[in-house]
Scaffold this active site. Structure first.
Site, mmCIF file in Angstrom:
data_model
loop_
_atom_site.group_PDB
_atom_site.id
_atom_site.type_symbol
_atom_site.label_atom_id
_atom_site.label_comp_id
_atom_site.label_asym_id
_atom_site.label_seq_id
_atom_site.Cartn_x
_atom_site.Cartn_y
_atom_site.Cartn_z
ATOM 1 N N GLY A 125 45.910 15.097 28.834
ATOM 2 C CA GLY A 125 47.130 14.803 28.070
ATOM 3 C C GLY A 125 47.037 15.317 26.645
ATOM 4 O O GLY A 125 46.823 14.523 25.716
ATOM 5 N N GLU A 242 37.486 25.271 29.458
ATOM 6 C CA GLU A 242 38.618 25.534 30.362
ATOM 7 C C GLU A 242 38.921 27.039 30.423
ATOM 8 O O GLU A 242 39.376 27.554 31.429
ATOM 9 C CB GLU A 242 39.833 24.770 29.817
ATOM 10 C CG GLU A 242 41.016 24.702 30.744
ATOM 11 C CD GLU A 242 42.176 23.935 30.102
ATOM 12 O OE1 GLU A 242 42.038 23.443 28.960
ATOM 13 O OE2 GLU A 242 43.226 23.833 30.768
HETATM 14 C C1 LIG Z 1 50.351 25.999 34.603
HETATM 15 C C2 LIG Z 1 50.214 25.214 33.333
HETATM 16 C C3 LIG Z 1 49.447 24.051 33.327
HETATM 17 C C4 LIG Z 1 49.339 23.292 32.152
HETATM 18 N N1 LIG Z 1 48.626 22.120 32.204
HETATM 19 C C5 LIG Z 1 48.507 21.364 31.085
HETATM 20 C C6 LIG Z 1 47.794 20.125 31.123
HETATM 21 O O1 LIG Z 1 47.303 19.687 32.173
HETATM 22 N N2 LIG Z 1 47.703 19.406 29.999
HETATM 23 C C7 LIG Z 1 48.235 19.828 28.807
HETATM 24 O O2 LIG Z 1 48.072 19.138 27.809
HETATM 25 N N3 LIG Z 1 48.958 20.990 28.735
HETATM 26 C C8 LIG Z 1 49.098 21.764 29.854
HETATM 27 N N4 LIG Z 1 49.811 22.950 29.807
HETATM 28 C C9 LIG Z 1 50.505 23.307 28.571
HETATM 29 C C10 LIG Z 1 49.901 24.486 27.821
HETATM 30 O O3 LIG Z 1 48.687 24.140 27.213
HETATM 31 C C11 LIG Z 1 50.958 24.915 26.791
HETATM 32 O O4 LIG Z 1 52.061 25.404 27.520
HETATM 33 C C12 LIG Z 1 50.442 26.010 25.883
HETATM 34 O O5 LIG Z 1 49.452 25.508 25.027
HETATM 35 C C13 LIG Z 1 51.587 26.631 25.042
HETATM 36 O O6 LIG Z 1 52.310 25.637 24.399
HETATM 37 P P1 LIG Z 1 53.917 25.597 24.504
HETATM 38 O O7 LIG Z 1 54.297 25.709 25.932
HETATM 39 O O8 LIG Z 1 54.383 24.404 23.738
HETATM 40 O O9 LIG Z 1 54.419 26.926 23.795
HETATM 41 P P2 LIG Z 1 54.600 27.150 22.237
HETATM 42 O O10 LIG Z 1 53.400 26.657 21.528
HETATM 43 O O11 LIG Z 1 55.923 26.598 21.824
HETATM 44 O O12 LIG Z 1 54.630 28.713 22.144
HETATM 45 C C14 LIG Z 1 55.800 29.484 22.429
HETATM 46 C C15 LIG Z 1 55.492 30.950 22.180
HETATM 47 O O13 LIG Z 1 55.176 31.159 20.791
HETATM 48 C C16 LIG Z 1 53.907 31.783 20.656
HETATM 49 N N5 LIG Z 1 53.207 31.257 19.481
HETATM 50 C C17 LIG Z 1 53.147 29.959 19.096
HETATM 51 N N6 LIG Z 1 52.384 29.850 17.980
HETATM 52 C C18 LIG Z 1 51.934 31.101 17.674
HETATM 53 C C19 LIG Z 1 51.108 31.643 16.636
HETATM 54 N N7 LIG Z 1 50.564 30.868 15.691
HETATM 55 N N8 LIG Z 1 50.861 32.977 16.639
HETATM 56 C C20 LIG Z 1 51.416 33.798 17.586
HETATM 57 N N9 LIG Z 1 52.220 33.338 18.593
HETATM 58 C C21 LIG Z 1 52.484 32.012 18.632
HETATM 59 C C22 LIG Z 1 53.152 31.409 21.921
HETATM 60 O O14 LIG Z 1 52.119 32.341 22.215
HETATM 61 C C23 LIG Z 1 54.260 31.426 22.962
HETATM 62 O O15 LIG Z 1 54.480 32.761 23.390
HETATM 63 C C24 LIG Z 1 49.963 23.722 30.962
HETATM 64 C C25 LIG Z 1 50.727 24.898 30.956
HETATM 65 C C26 LIG Z 1 50.850 25.635 32.129
HETATM 66 C C27 LIG Z 1 51.681 26.880 32.115
#
Ligand SMILES: Cc1cc2nc3c(=O)[nH]c(=O)nc-3n(C[C@H](O)[C@H](O)[C@H](O)COP(=O)(O)OP(=O)(O)OC[C@H]3O[C@@H](n4cnc5c(N)ncnc54)[C@H](O)[C@@H]3O)c2cc1C
Length: 389
Positions: A125, A242
């Site tokens: 989480g 991970e």
């Molecule tokens: C299959 C799958 C399983 C997952 N399982 C889990 C889980 O079990 N537990 C959990 O906690 N999370 C989980 N996640 C979530 C995952 O960790 C997040 O989706 C990921 O960290 C990206 O965060 P976000 O989706 O909020 O995108 P955002 O952080 O909103 O990013 C959106 C876009 O902006 C870009 N971006 C953001 N900040 C920057 C920066 N500083 N520089 C350049 N580009 C940037 C990103 O690269 C992305 O392209 C999972 C995701 C997937 C797809």
């Protein structure tokens, strides 16, 4: 079986382990998936079966329920499973490492043996609606009281929370401290009053993701992992394992597909356009680079080096290899976009998974931290470059 690019160290010892495991696999084949059985439930049965044979947690010390061997032994088992297209060892290594490095002695003894045995299923989480890449910006709060905390907030994308009993939860315990020192980690039982788990359906039809609503949930101080404020280093440890290329069995799975592409390219050379042949060549190069990198990382791990920020290189190489490989494979075997479950001949055994694997490969550049974030980590923490504006 394919070649095993990760075999070095003491080859005789590893070879014995691999042979013993293959013999065990021959006696304990992958069980049938029951009609309507959700994939995670099926995989959990597989987890327990592997554990009954002593094949889970090979690199975890014996006193915590593991086998007290090295990371290389665990890698060899993952590699064998990938090579025979069986599901990998349960992906708990990164959670186990977080507990090993940050848990108290009492917590390691309480949680690790049950985690390895599959008696407790854990989820992660971390992410929130407003905090994914910018994890330090999380807004879930754990307010401290004398002997407990009350937690309020929301988590998102929590994989398989609906099948889990415990969650490795991050929450802010001190709103006045800088972000990286104000987050703490907890083991939260998901049947606690105030916890709501709501599954979400993804585009590929899976219900992997969940939202987690935390409404004044009581967590005991003894359920906090590490000291108050240790949540950030714990999270970084967790994600660096991970992102690691070693533990997943992916390498041998990719190796099988590269080999299948290579064979097909030879046999159907006349019908495949040059562009596609060169894409197959690039897949081969990606795979070789990843394998060479994984070999080096294995040697480092054996030398006692922890996963660290270099895992971002693993993650980028795995993502590139996996996405290009499945994209190319679907161009070479376009019929598998339409069907696949009933692979009849040996050559196509497992082929039905191709389209599903392709779909899932699209998520590789997001889960465990996006590719952009991995590049930022490499620039700042591996190369020591200054932050841009
Ligand atoms: C299959 C799958 C399983 C997952 N399982 C889990 C889980 O079990 N537990 C959990 O906690 N999370 C989980 N996640 C979530 C995952 O960790 C997040 O989706 C990921 O960290 C990206 O965060 P976000 O989706 O909020 O995108 P955002 O952080 O909103 O990013 C959106 C876009 O902006 C870009 N971006 C953001 N900040 C920057 C920066 N500083 N520089 C350049 N580009 C940037 C990103 O690269 C992305 O392209 C999972 C995701 C997937 C797809």
């Amino acid at each position: 079986m394919t070649d095993t690019p990760l075999d070095f160290g003491d080859p005789a010892d590893l070879d014995r382990l691999r042979r013993r495991f293959r013999a065990w696999l021959a006696d304990h084949p992958l069980p049938e998936r029951l009609p309507d059985e959700p994939v995670p439930v099926f995989l959990h049965r597989w987890h327990r079966l592997l554990h009954s044979g002593g094949w889970v947690g090979l690199d975890v010390p014996v006193q915590y329920g593991g086998q007290g061997l090295s990371a290389l032994h665990q890698v060899a088992i993952s590699d064998e499973l990938g090579a025979c297209r069986a599901p990998g060892v349960p992906r708990i290594g990164y959670l186990a490492h977080a507990l090993l490095e940050f848990g108290s002695e009492e917590q390691r003894r309480r949680w690790l043996p049950r985690m390895l045995a599959g008696d407790d299923v854990w989820c992660q989480g971390f992410s929130e609606p407003g905090a994914g890449s910018d994890l330090a910006g999380m807004s879930t709060v754990a307010t401290p009281h004398e002997d407990h905390y009350t937690v309020r907030g929301q988590k998102l994308w929590t994989s398989y929370a609906q099948y889990s009993g415990l969650c490795l939860l991050l929450a802010r315990t001190d709103r006045s401290a800088p972000a990286h020192r104000s987050i703490s980690a907890f083991a939260l039982p998901l049947d606690r009053p105030g916890v709501t788990v709501r599954p979400l359906r993804a585009a590929n039809g899976d219900d992997e993701f969940c939202e987690l609503f935390l409404d004044d949930v009581r967590i005991a101080r003894s359920e906090r992992i590490g000291a108050e404020g240790d949540g950030w280093p714990l999270a970084m440890t967790t994600v660096s394992y991970e992102r690691n290329a070693l533990d997943t069995g992916h390498l041998s799975k990719y190796g099988l597909l590269v080999e299948r592409l290579r064979r097909t390219a030879r046999e159907r050379r006349a019908d495949l356009p040059d562009g596609l042949l060169s894409e197959i060549g690039r897949c081969f190069v990606d795979y070789e680079v990843l394998a060479a990198h994984a070999r080096r990382r294995t040697a480092e791990r054996l030398g006692g080096q922890l996963a660290g920020p270099e895992s971002s290189i693993d993650k980028l190489l795995m993502t590139r290899t996996e996405q290009r490989l499945y994209e190319t494979a679907l161009k070479v075997f376009p019929e598998e976009q339409l069907r696949g479950e009933e692979a009849e001949d040996e050559e196509r055994a497992g082929a039905g998974e191709l389209f599903g694997d392709y779909l899932y490969s699209r998520a590789a550049s997001v889960y465990g931290g996006t590719s952009q974030i991995q590049r930022n980590i490499i620039a700042k923490r591996v190369l020591g470059l200054p932050s841009g504006n």
